[in-house]
Design a protein around this motif. Structure first.
Motif, PDB file in Angstrom:
ATOM      1  N   ASP A   1      -6.273   8.161 -10.946  1.00  0.00           N
ATOM      2  CA  ASP A   1      -6.760   6.910 -10.368  1.00  0.00           C
ATOM      3  C   ASP A   1      -8.145   7.118  -9.765  1.00  0.00           C
ATOM      4  N   ASN A   2      -8.618   6.108  -9.069  1.00  0.00           N
ATOM      5  CA  ASN A   2      -9.895   6.214  -8.348  1.00  0.00           C
ATOM      6  C   ASN A   2      -9.667   6.954  -7.030  1.00  0.00           C
ATOM      7  N   LEU A   3      -9.407   8.259  -7.123  1.00  0.00           N
ATOM      8  CA  LEU A   3      -9.149   9.079  -5.943  1.00  0.00           C
ATOM      9  C   LEU A   3     -10.490   9.485  -5.329  1.00  0.00           C
ATOM     10  N   GLU A   4     -10.996   8.656  -4.432  1.00  0.00           N
ATOM     11  CA  GLU A   4     -12.377   8.786  -3.957  1.00  0.00           C
ATOM     12  C   GLU A   4     -12.529   9.621  -2.695  1.00  0.00           C
ATOM     13  N   GLY A   5     -11.469   9.874  -1.971  1.00  0.00           N
ATOM     14  CA  GLY A   5     -11.571  10.653  -0.746  1.00  0.00           C
ATOM     15  C   GLY A   5     -10.770  11.935  -0.839  1.00  0.00           C
ATOM     16  N   PHE A   6     -11.275  13.012  -0.198  1.00  0.00           N
ATOM     17  CA  PHE A   6     -10.590  14.304  -0.246  1.00  0.00           C
ATOM     18  C   PHE A   6     -10.923  15.073   1.022  1.00  0.00           C
ATOM     19  N   ALA A   7      -9.914  15.696   1.612  1.00  0.00           N
ATOM     20  CA  ALA A   7     -10.126  16.497   2.823  1.00  0.00           C
ATOM     21  C   ALA A   7      -9.119  17.637   2.859  1.00  0.00           C
ATOM     22  N   ILE A   8      -9.591  18.819   3.268  1.00  0.00           N
ATOM     23  CA  ILE A   8      -8.724  19.974   3.463  1.00  0.00           C
ATOM     24  C   ILE A   8      -8.662  20.272   4.958  1.00  0.00           C
ATOM     25  N   ALA A   9      -7.464  20.480   5.475  1.00  0.00           N
ATOM     26  CA  ALA A   9      -7.292  20.767   6.897  1.00  0.00           C
ATOM     27  C   ALA A   9      -7.924  22.119   7.249  1.00  0.00           C
ATOM     28  N   PRO A  10      -8.389  22.283   8.480  1.00  0.00           N
ATOM     29  CA  PRO A  10      -8.962  23.566   8.908  1.00  0.00           C
ATOM     30  C   PRO A  10      -7.957  24.708   8.782  1.00  0.00           C
ATOM     31  N   SER A  11      -8.467  25.920   8.646  1.00  0.00           N
ATOM     32  CA  SER A  11      -7.602  27.094   8.489  1.00  0.00           C
ATOM     33  C   SER A  11      -6.705  27.328   9.698  1.00  0.00           C
TER      34      SER A  11
ATOM     35  N   TRP B   1      -5.705  13.209  -0.253  1.00  0.00           N
ATOM     36  CA  TRP B   1      -6.523  12.397  -1.145  1.00  0.00           C
ATOM     37  C   TRP B   1      -6.330  10.922  -0.808  1.00  0.00           C
ATOM     38  N   THR B   2      -7.371  10.104  -1.066  1.00  0.00           N
ATOM     39  CA  THR B   2      -7.215   8.653  -0.979  1.00  0.00           C
ATOM     40  C   THR B   2      -7.351   8.035  -2.358  1.00  0.00           C
ATOM     41  N   ASP B   3      -6.503   7.047  -2.638  1.00  0.00           N
ATOM     42  CA  ASP B   3      -6.611   6.244  -3.851  1.00  0.00           C
ATOM     43  C   ASP B   3      -7.305   4.942  -3.478  1.00  0.00           C
ATOM     44  N   ASP B   4      -8.538   4.783  -3.926  1.00  0.00           N
ATOM     45  CA  ASP B   4      -9.359   3.619  -3.622  1.00  0.00           C
ATOM     46  C   ASP B   4      -8.743   2.324  -4.135  1.00  0.00           C
ATOM     47  N   GLY B   5      -7.890   2.413  -5.161  1.00  0.00           N
ATOM     48  CA  GLY B   5      -7.310   1.206  -5.735  1.00  0.00           C
ATOM     49  C   GLY B   5      -5.819   1.036  -5.478  1.00  0.00           C
ATOM     50  N   ILE B   6      -5.178   2.002  -4.799  1.00  0.00           N
ATOM     51  CA  ILE B   6      -3.748   2.031  -4.467  1.00  0.00           C
ATOM     52  C   ILE B   6      -2.856   1.641  -5.658  1.00  0.00           C
ATOM     53  N   TYR B   7      -3.178   2.171  -6.818  1.00  0.00           N
ATOM     54  CA  TYR B   7      -2.490   1.763  -8.037  1.00  0.00           C
ATOM     55  C   TYR B   7      -1.309   2.663  -8.397  1.00  0.00           C
ATOM     56  N   GLY B   8      -1.361   3.930  -8.016  1.00  0.00           N
ATOM     57  CA  GLY B   8      -0.311   4.848  -8.397  1.00  0.00           C
ATOM     58  C   GLY B   8      -0.207   4.964  -9.910  1.00  0.00           C
ATOM     59  N   PHE B   9       1.022   4.966 -10.429  1.00  0.00           N
ATOM     60  CA  PHE B   9       1.251   4.963 -11.869  1.00  0.00           C
ATOM     61  C   PHE B   9       1.442   3.547 -12.403  1.00  0.00           C
ATOM     62  N   GLY B  10       1.178   2.543 -11.550  1.00  0.00           N
ATOM     63  CA  GLY B  10       1.337   1.161 -11.978  1.00  0.00           C
ATOM     64  C   GLY B  10       2.481   0.473 -11.268  1.00  0.00           C
ATOM     65  N   SER B  11       2.635  -0.801 -11.537  1.00  0.00           N
ATOM     66  CA  SER B  11       3.635  -1.635 -10.872  1.00  0.00           C
ATOM     67  C   SER B  11       5.026  -1.034 -10.993  1.00  0.00           C
ATOM     68  N   GLY B  12       5.708  -0.948  -9.847  1.00  0.00           N
ATOM     69  CA  GLY B  12       7.062  -0.416  -9.819  1.00  0.00           C
ATOM     70  C   GLY B  12       7.140   1.075  -9.637  1.00  0.00           C
ATOM     71  N   SER B  13       5.998   1.772  -9.703  1.00  0.00           N
ATOM     72  CA  SER B  13       6.027   3.225  -9.552  1.00  0.00           C
ATOM     73  C   SER B  13       6.107   3.609  -8.083  1.00  0.00           C
ATOM     74  N   SER B  14       6.451   4.847  -7.832  1.00  0.00           N
ATOM     75  CA  SER B  14       6.656   5.305  -6.469  1.00  0.00           C
ATOM     76  C   SER B  14       5.402   5.206  -5.626  1.00  0.00           C
ATOM     77  N   ALA B  15       4.221   5.294  -6.248  1.00  0.00           N
ATOM     78  CA  ALA B  15       2.976   5.310  -5.487  1.00  0.00           C
ATOM     79  C   ALA B  15       2.261   3.966  -5.485  1.00  0.00           C
ATOM     80  N   TYR B  16       2.814   2.965  -6.115  1.00  0.00           N
ATOM     81  CA  TYR B  16       2.144   1.658  -6.205  1.00  0.00           C
ATOM     82  C   TYR B  16       2.007   1.033  -4.817  1.00  0.00           C
ATOM     83  N   GLY B  17       0.781   0.708  -4.426  1.00  0.00           N
ATOM     84  CA  GLY B  17       0.537   0.128  -3.106  1.00  0.00           C
ATOM     85  C   GLY B  17       0.254   1.145  -2.025  1.00  0.00           C
ATOM     86  N   HIS B  18       0.198   2.438  -2.381  1.00  0.00           N
ATOM     87  CA  HIS B  18      -0.070   3.491  -1.406  1.00  0.00           C
ATOM     88  C   HIS B  18      -1.474   4.052  -1.584  1.00  0.00           C
ATOM     89  N   ALA B  19      -2.078   4.491  -0.477  1.00  0.00           N
ATOM     90  CA  ALA B  19      -3.462   4.963  -0.505  1.00  0.00           C
ATOM     91  C   ALA B  19      -3.601   6.460  -0.291  1.00  0.00           C
TER      92      ALA B  19
END
Length: 514
Positions: free
Chosen positions: A466-476, A488-506
């Motif tokens: 997806d449009n995974l536009e943000g990324f951050a690693i925690a300090p050591s 990671w952030t999903d700029d479009g919150i699409y996941g694998f599409g409608s009905g998928s576990s990640a649909y609507g999540h960022a």
């Protein structure tokens, strides 16, 4: 944590690095019912018994405290290899709910989310331990799932023995409208597999980032851990909002003590709506946000970096300083909104100490970088990533509102969506979404004093493209058992599409080696 004598980026890890997957990582929430008695089934797909005496569980109600599995009925303290354990929830499970399984450190082991009609007769994994959740026609608690229902995740294979996307199928998205990703481009040559853990957790509530300027919930973009307080994750939304996120029951949620709904940001003078794509935390603890344009005039570029004091009160923040570099990018000023949207997509703060210790050659003097030559710039430089061509642009941001331009750095990528500096690996990281095949390029200072690509990794294979536009690693400093969190952030919150576990999540949470 295993400490090696030298880094081994791009090659096999040194002797002594753990190679086996911890037994606990094979435990899965396998079936849940919210029909009458709220019952949870766990399945151990590993080859050895796992102690769960100190594990807990919680639903998606943030007012609930996690409950102990061992204090539930029937009490459970361990799961045999290949075996099942069931217990009745004491916190109640209902419609539009979730179940999060937490280890003794409060880390999410697994989770499932279900929609309006509840988990009735049950929600079950098909196949056991490795498959997507679906609604069953018959509950089979304590034994192998019947897999006689329907409604599984349409997004494809969940990972099998190579990792899992931890979260349930059928998330409720009636309050937001996810956006399908744009086309996927090729990865840079030599890209390596993700070096961290194989499991990934959905790490936010569904439709969590809806705002008055972005009611659809999309466009969460930049990410940065607060180096002074790694339990805080800062996030920016393209439509001029800033979030301070904290962990609650294994998920990242807006910190209610700062703002439960985020704070709106403006350009200097209190006007406009910054297209706030990237952010970073400076040495002074202030949040620096990059913007491509003013969303109220979206055909005109406005490539700026703004400095905000997170201690400022009120629901709207205006910058202490603002630096405008728009004139440096005439190719973006064509009157086309798409061109105007290809500017500063990310920004990262890089300390002077890294630049000097590694012998960076100052492009302005052609000699070793000497921070004393730039007395107003603070203690580090800012690297802005240009989506247009994947270059990094280096700036000293001066306290009098002026800036020094140090030049351009090639990343080897077609675009850059986020920029960060990781003290743990001593690398500058340029992130690109599906435009570059979902990749992170770690950059070093070479023997000639130039900043160049070192190694490029793709994302964990279980994540959607997806449009995974943000990324951050925690300090050591947050390392546990040789790993630290990656988000990671999903700029479009699409996941694998409608009905998928990640649909609507960022937000997605995984691990990266210490």
């Amino acid at each position: 944590m295993t400490v090696t004598a030298a880094t081994t980026f791009g090659a096999a890890n040194g002797a002594g690095c753990p190679s086996s997957v911890p037994a606990a990582s094979r435990v899965r929430v396998n079936e849940v019912t919210s029909n009458g008695a709220d019952t949870v089934e766990l399945h151990n797909g590993g080859a050895s018994a796992v102690s769960i005496g100190s594990w807990k569980y919680v639903d998606n109600d943030t007012s609930h405290s996690p409950a102990s599995i061992s204090s539930s009925s029937p009490s459970a303290t361990s799961i045999p290899a290949g075996g099942y354990v069931t217990f009745n929830s004491t916190i109640g499970l209902g419609d539009n709910d979730s179940l999060f399984l937490l280890d003794n450190n409060g880390n999410t082991i697994d989770s499932v989310t279900w929609a309006t009609d509840g988990a009735k007769p049950s929600a079950e994994r098909c196949a056991d331990a490795t498959g997507w959740f679906q609604t069953s026609t018959t509950a089979t608690l304590g034994s192998a799932n019947s897999c006689s229902g329907s409604g599984g995740n349409p997004g494809g294979d969940p990972g099998g023995g190579t990792g899992h996307l931890l979260g349930g199928g059928g998330s409720l998205t009636k309050n937001c409208a996810p956006e399908a990703p744009s086309g996927t481009g090729s990865r840079p040559s030599g890209t390596l597999a993700w070096p961290g853990g194989l499991d990934v957790t959905i790490a936010d509530n569904v439709c969590a980032f809806t705002t008055s300027t972005g009611p659809e919930g999309r466009d969460l973009s930049g990410l940065a851990f607060d180096p002074a307080n790694p339990s805080v994750l800062w996030a920016s939304k393209n439509k001029n909002w800033l979030y301070k996120l904290v962990k609650s029951n294994g998920k990242w949620i807006p910190d209610p003590s700062w703002s439960a709904t985020g704070k709106q940001i403006r350009f200097a003078g209190g006007s406009g709506e910054p297209d706030s794509e990237g952010l970073t935390v400076g040495a002074n603890g202030h949040i620096y946000v990059s913007s491509e344009r003013d969303n109220t005039k979206n055909t005109v570029p406005k490539d700026t970096i703004m400095e905000f004091d997170p201690a400022s009160t009120g629901s709207t923040l205006t910058p202490i300083h603002q630096w405008d570099m728009t004139s440096q990018f005439p190719q973006l000023n064509t009157g086309d909104k798409d061109d105007a949207n290809l500017g500063f997509e990310g920004v990262g703060y890089v300390p002077d100490s890294w630049l000097t210790a590694n012998g960076w050659i100052d492009p302005l003097t052609h000699a070793a970088y000497n921070p004393a030559n730039y007395p107003l710039h603070g203690s580090g430089l800012f690297f802005a990533g240009l989506e247009w061509d994947g270059t990094l642009h280096v700036y000293g941001l001066n306290s009098d509102g002026t800036f020094t331009t140090f030049g351009t750095i090639a990343t080897g990528k077609a675009s850059v969506m986020d920029v960060s500096f990781d003290a743990g690996t001593q690398r500058l990281i340029a992130t690109c979404d599906n435009t570059c095949g979902e990749t992170h390029t770690f950059m070093k200072i070479n023997a000639s004093g130039a900043i160049v690509p070192d190694v490029t990794y793709t994302i964990p294979s279980v994540m959607p493209t997806d449009n995974l536009e943000g990324f951050a690693i925690a300090p050591s400093s947050t390392c546990v058992n040789g790993s630290r969190e990656a988000v990671w952030t999903d700029d479009g919150i699409y996941g694998f599409g409608s009905g998928s576990s990640a649909y609507g999540h960022a937000l997605y949470s995984g691990t990266f080696p210490c």
